[in-house]
Design a protein around this motif. Structure first.
Motif, PDB file in Angstrom:
ATOM      1  N   GLU A   1      31.441  41.277  48.220  1.00 17.80           N
ATOM      2  CA  GLU A   1      31.691  41.312  47.319  1.00 17.80           C
ATOM      3  C   GLU A   1      31.468  42.952  46.688  1.00 17.80           C
ATOM      4  O   GLU A   1      32.475  43.253  46.197  1.00 17.80           O
ATOM      5  CB  GLU A   1      31.382  40.340  46.272  1.00 17.80           C
ATOM      6  CG  GLU A   1      31.828  39.491  45.961  1.00 17.80           C
ATOM      7  CD  GLU A   1      30.780  37.593  45.431  1.00 17.80           C
ATOM      8  OE1 GLU A   1      29.935  37.900  45.050  1.00 17.80           O
ATOM      9  OE2 GLU A   1      31.457  36.425  45.244  1.00 17.80           O
TER      10      GLU A   1
ATOM     11  N   ALA B   1      38.496  41.875  44.137  1.00 19.90           N
ATOM     12  CA  ALA B   1      37.456  42.298  42.764  1.00 19.90           C
ATOM     13  C   ALA B   1      39.029  43.062  41.869  1.00 19.90           C
ATOM     14  O   ALA B   1      40.088  43.379  42.264  1.00 19.90           O
ATOM     15  CB  ALA B   1      36.541  43.419  43.382  1.00 19.90           C
TER      16      ALA B   1
ATOM     17  N   ILE C   1      35.081  40.063  39.415  1.00 17.36           N
ATOM     18  CA  ILE C   1      35.121  38.905  41.353  1.00 17.36           C
ATOM     19  C   ILE C   1      35.663  37.738  40.958  1.00 17.36           C
ATOM     20  O   ILE C   1      35.382  36.846  39.755  1.00 17.36           O
ATOM     21  CB  ILE C   1      34.031  38.632  42.080  1.00 17.36           C
ATOM     22  CG1 ILE C   1      33.066  40.603  42.419  1.00 17.36           C
ATOM     23  CG2 ILE C   1      34.214  38.423  43.604  1.00 17.36           C
ATOM     24  CD1 ILE C   1      34.135  41.135  43.264  1.00 17.36           C
TER      25      ILE C   1
END
Lengths: 958, 146
Positions: free
Chosen positions: A46, A275, A261
């Motif tokens: 992430e 994202a 996210i």
């Protein structure tokens, strides 16, 4: 045998449970380890996606800013605007045309513009650099009026040129004619081809990845439009459109303006992690995304590793547990085999046992019956199995046995008891029964095993023996001495209670262990060896020992003295079949004897006289103190009666005292007197004790007498010296008081009359002056005389001349010559007695006595016509008494005591200071004498008497 | 009573001291008669009118007794005890005049009901002052029952 398990399966369960618990632990640990790892990895991905998105958004913003700045170069540029007007007004103006071409021609080469077009306000293209491209798109033409209206440089977003189907962006710069009142002249269009820079830039991914890509989208009405070419689908730019309600798609969420996210389904219908970012000051939104599959690909590897590890651990644990279980089962079966063997052996023993061994259920049915039982009770096994156990029980014991079994089953810790059984032929046997509860494998009681021993014969023998033993023991215990019986082997078999009392216990041991009985011979102090005890010697050598004195250490650690005797017991054939030992405790007797001996020494050596007499006064004991004190030797004393020792005045007193003592009064000490052999009388302090025989009858008196004569004398002396001291003190006090008073008087007189003298001299009163002077003189004289005599008094007893022998005559003659003047003056006739004595003392002091007394006699003659003084000595009660008698004024008996005090004068007008008689008194007292006066009364003369015991000359007497 | 001279009985064995007292009363203007005896026995004879004092003319009842403590024959304290035990004589103020400053003497005197205790000063001026004050107090100021 100790750790045998109930069964192997049960052990297996336990092990299986242990294994399951371990396995669960391992799996849980692995699972949590993997989840934790996964979480970390996902966070890492992430972070990467967000970083790429932020980077690209920043680049896009910069890119847009640069494009607008390119536009600004032309916007509100007067020279450019002037050139454009010139061209528009005169399209043929070649110079303007050339200048503009020069200007605009630089751009397509330096920047990513593929075409620059100058258009007039009506939308007609007037110049195009480079030329020869497809015509202007209607999208651009439509926007011209709006751009002119706004007067702003505008970036036209992605659009598709309908002529060549290419996708472009454009910077539109309005051209305003400032000189012509900001009249809009036209628009400069800088066309951008995204294929040259923008698309490759968006497509670029900083790390190698199989699925990662960047999407640029914008919202158009209810749709999301993809603006770039995609990695996994072609011809998507401006073509792929997705409705806004497909909210699971990250691109849609980005177009809706969401940041952050998310996990969702992408345009391919594949799960992705994305994202989301919006690009500021633009209609664009950016998505960086990666397939979930790729995200978790490395995790799958990890997962496999973890699974393999867990599997290995489980296999290992299982193997260990299995091994343990196997070993335990082997041991169990081995032990069971052993138990079986033992049981078989037991069974044989049981079967062949002489004891009756039976098994019965709780209803009393016999289920097993061994040979011992057959023999003992007469029932064969077959017969026994058919009968109830009650058949074997004597009627009076049924309840007892039932009760016993009930308690046994209830769990009480009882196993054996003595009871009775009936045999098949009706005999009653005494049996010793031991009962065991039988359990099945589940632990439930199922029956009773009973072992029974026939003790009938033993019981009978016991009964008989017990009778004899009881009789014997009673006899033995009744003896006042301790008695031990040793059997032929030398073992102690019987001991009497007295024996146990002496030794504070008993050890029934053999000869070899007789060392447990500790004893030392009194005469030699040697420890007695086991075979040296009298009992052992009697047994082994046939010796008879009588009263050997032994100090023993009892079992409680105390020491005693005993007399040890022993005799052998001979059987009919003369061999020794045992021995009897007799102990007698004589500790108390020995101790008393010792005390008595010690006591006797004390009595014998005492300095006090200690005597014993019977009630007739015969002396029966006489110690050394008595010999020394009274002078009689012991032999002499034993021959006399006590009264010989009693001083005659004390006989009644002593008899009375003894009478009261015998009568039981609590009197034991008193002070009395005794007479010694040589007749001296002693003061004694006597303590008398009544002596009793063992029956408690008084048989005599013990008397302790201490000579206190010296003490008594000292007491008397002390008392007298105390009295004297008191008198002296009182006299001293009186003396100080009177001295100060009498000395003060003349001082008062002198000082007062000196005052008067001054006054009288001032008045020149001759008569008064003379009188004053006389008073002063008299007072001064008196003072002088007082001081003189005080000095004299203080000297008496302090200043002493060596004693000499002097006769009374000498002293009297001396006196008469000294006071001759006064005698003559009064015409006194002096008569001196015939008797003469010799005195021994300080002559001057002794003379002073007579001087003072004769002077006094002359002084107080009064108006006696025939004054006369008698001097002499007479003997009264073996005492020499001196006297000085006159026939003067005499002394009132009232004042007899007063005359001897210091400064005392009966007549104030009489001359003298009043010290004369005080002086005489002091001297007389110095010689331990007495001074007194006798006078019938006033006018009848007086006689002074005195004694001088301290001045008597003993040497002349004998 | 006014105008009639108060009789003072002086009991004093020291002739010189008696003279001092006499002179002081002469110089002070208080009218009085001083009767002097030299010992305790004489004092008692005077007060009980015995022996040489049996004639009342020779022994007028004193208004104050001035008493020395150290006296021949009968001690001053004894005199004090006797007269204070006599209801007839006890009303006469008895003033002790002595050289003794001993505490025991004072206590004994007061416990025998002495009315006052004066110590002879060793100074003629002070002696004079004392006698003057005595005169004022006992002969002028002090009120006596008839």
């Amino acid at each position: 045998m100790k750790t045998i398990e109930a069964s192997p399966s049960r052990a297996g369960y336990v092990l299986l449970l242990a294994f399951l618990l371990l396995a669960a632990g391992i799996v849980t640990t692995g699972y949590f380890y993997y989840r934790n790892h996964e979480r970390h990895h996902r966070a890492e991905v992430e972070r990467q996606l967000s970083a790429v998105a932020d980077l690209k958004v920043g680049e896009l913003v910069q890119w847009r800013k640069e494009r607008l700045e390119n536009g600004d170069v032309f916007f509100k540029n007067p020279s450019f605007a002037a050139l454009v007007r010139r061209l528009f007004e005169k399209p043929a103006d070649e110079d303007a045309q050339r200048q503009l071409l020069d200007w605009l021609g630089k751009y397509p080469t330096h920047y990513d513009y593929d075409q620059i077009r100058l258009m007039d306000a009506q939308g007609v293209s007037r110049m195009t650099v480079p030329a020869g491209r497809p015509p202007v798109s209607s999208v651009v033409s439509r926007r011209i009026p709006e751009v002119l209206r706004s007067g702003q440089v505008t970036l036209l977003d992605f659009y598709r040129n309908e002529h060549d189907q290419r996708i472009n962006l454009a910077v539109m710069v309005p051209i305003l004619d400032e000189q012509g009142g900001n009249q809009p002249l036209g628009v400069l269009v800088l066309r951008v081809d995204p294929g040259t820079y923008l698309y490759p830039f968006i497509k670029r991914w900083p790390t190698p990845s199989l699925t990662a890509e960047t999407l640029l989208v914008r919202r158009e009405g209810n749709e999301t439009v993809f603006l770039n070419e995609l990695r996994f689908q072609t011809n998507t730019a401006m073509n792929l459109r997705v409705p806004l309600d497909s909210t699971t798609m990250p691109a849609v969420q980005a177009a809706l303006g969401r940041d952050g996210i998310m996990e969702g389904i992408d345009y391919r219908g594949v799960s992705v992690v994305a994202a989301l970012r919006t690009v500021p000051d633009s209609p664009w939104a950016l998505v960086t995304r990666m397939d979930t599959a790729e995200v978790y690909a490395p995790m799958r590897e990890q997962l496999w590793l973890v699974v393999i590890l867990i599997g290995a651990l489980l296999l290992g644990t299982g193997a260990c547990v299995g091994l343990v279980w196997r070993q335990q089962s082997i041991r169990f079966y081995r032990e069971r085999a052993e138990t079986d063997n033992r049981t078989r052996r037991f069974a044989t023993v049981v079967k062949d046992s002489n004891d009756a061994i039976t098994i019965q259920d709780f209803e009393g049915r016999i289920t097993a019956w061994n040979r011992g039982a057959e023999l003992m009770y007469g029932y064969s096994e077959a017969e026994a199995l058919a009968v109830n156990i009650e058949r074997l029980t004597t009627p009076d014991k049924v309840a007892e046995q039932e009760d016993f079994i009930r308690r046994l089953i209830a769990g009480e810790a009882i196993t054996s008891f003595e009871t009775q059984r009936v045999t098949k032929d009706g005999r009653v046997l005494d049996v010793w029964m031991t009962v065991t509860k039988l359990m099945d494998d589940a632990g439930n009681p199922i029956g009773l095993a009973s072992t029974e021993r026939d003790i009938t014969a033993r019981k009978q023998a016991e009964e008989k023996l017990k009778g004899i033993e009881t009789l014997l023991q009673t006899a033995v215990d009744a003896m006042p001495v301790g008695l031990w019986i040793l059997d032929a082997e030398g073992k102690i078999v019987t001991s009497s209670t007295a024996a146990q009392r002496i030794w504070t216990g008993v050890h029934y041991v053999g000869v070899d262990q007789l060392g447990e009985y500790k004893g030392w011979r009194i005469d030699s102090g040697k420890l007695i060896e086991p075979h040296e005890w009298a009992g052992a010697r009697a047994l082994e050598k046939g010796e008879t020992s009588i009263e050997e004195e032994v100090e023993i250490e009892c079992f409680d650690g105390t020491h005693k003295i005993i007399l040890d005797s022993a005799v052998p017991l001979r059987k009919s054939d003369g061999s020794i079949g045992g021995a009897i030992t007799i102990n007698q405790d004589i500790t108390e007797r020995r101790r008393a004897e010792k005390d008595l001996r010690r006591f006797a020494t004390v009595v014998k050596d005492s300095n006090d006289a200690i005597t014993i007499q019977d009630f007739e006064g015969r002396i029966t004991a006489w110690n050394r103190g008595a010999e020394l004190m009274y002078g009689y030797s012991e032999a002499e004393a034993l021959a006399v009666n006590i009264e010989r020792l009693t001083s005659p005045g004390k006989v009644a007193e002593q008899k009375d005292f003894i009478r009261r003592l015998v009568a039981g009064e609590a009197v034991n000490s008193f002070e009395t007197q005794r007479v010694t052999k040589d007749g001296r009388v002693l003061d004694v302090w006597m303590t008398v004790t009544k002596l009793m025989d063992d029956a408690g009858n008084p048989i005599g008196l013990a008397s302790t007498e201490r000579d206190i004569t010296a003490r008594k004398q000292a007491e008397v002396a002390l008392h007298q010296s105390g009295l004297t001291l008191q008198e002296k003190n009182a006299e001293l006090e009186r003396f100080l008081y009177t001295a100060s008073h009498d000395l003060k008087s003349p001082v008062v007189t002198v000082r007062t009359f000196l005052g008067y003298l001054e006054q009288d001299m001032a008045k020149a009163d001759a008569v008064r002056i003379e009188k004053d002077l006389r008073f002063i003189r008299t007072a001064a004289d008196k003072m002088a005389r007082l001081l003189d005599e005080l000095l004299q008094i203080s000297r008496i007893g302090r200043v002493v001349c060596p004693p000499v022998r002097v006769t009374l005559r000498t002293l009297v003659d001396e006196t008469l010559s000294t006071v001759a003047g006064r005698i003559a003056e009064r015409g006194v006739k002096v008569i001196v007695g015939e008797q003469d004595v010799t005195l021994y003392g300080d002559q001057l002091r002794l003379a002073e006595i007579w001087q003072n007394l004769v002077e006094n006699a002359c002084k107080f003659m009064g108006d006696q016509k025939e004054p006369r003084i008698d001097l002499g000595v007479e003997v009264r009660e073996a005492e020499m008494v001196f006297f000085v008698r006159d026939n003067g004024i005499g002394i009132d008996p009232h004042y007899h005591a007063k005359v001897f005090s210091l400064f005392e004068k009966l007549d104030s007008k009489a001359e003298g200071t009043g010290l004369g008689l005080a002086i005489v008194k002091r001297i007389v007292e110095l010689y331990r004498g007495k001074l007194w006066v006798e006078s019938p009364g006033q006018g009848q003369g007086a006689c002074f008497y005195f004694t001088l015991p301290g001045a008597e000359d003993r040497s002349q007497e004998t | 009573m006014k105008g009639e001279a108060i009789v003072i009985l002086l009991v004093e064995d020291d002739e010189a001291h008696a003279e001092i007292v006499r002179r002081n009363f002469e110089t002070s203007r208080i009218a009085n008669r001083l009767m002097h005896v030299a010992d305790g026995q004489a004092a008692l004879d005077y007060l009980y009118r015995r022996n040489e004092f049996s004639d009342p003319a020779n022994s007028p009842r004193p208004g104050v007794i001035l008493l020395d403590l150290r006296l021949p024959k009968v001690d001053g304290l004894e005199v004090l005890r006797i007269i204070k035990a006599d209801p007839n004589l006890s009303v006469i103020p008895a003033v002790v005049l002595t050289t003794s400053q001993a505490e025991t003497d004072m206590i004994k005197a007061y416990s025998n009901h002495a009315n006052s205790y004066l110590v002879k000063p060793v100074d003629s001026v002070k002696f004079t002052e004392l006698m003057e004050t005595f005169g004022y107090y006992w002969l002028a100021w002090n009120q006596k029952p008839n």
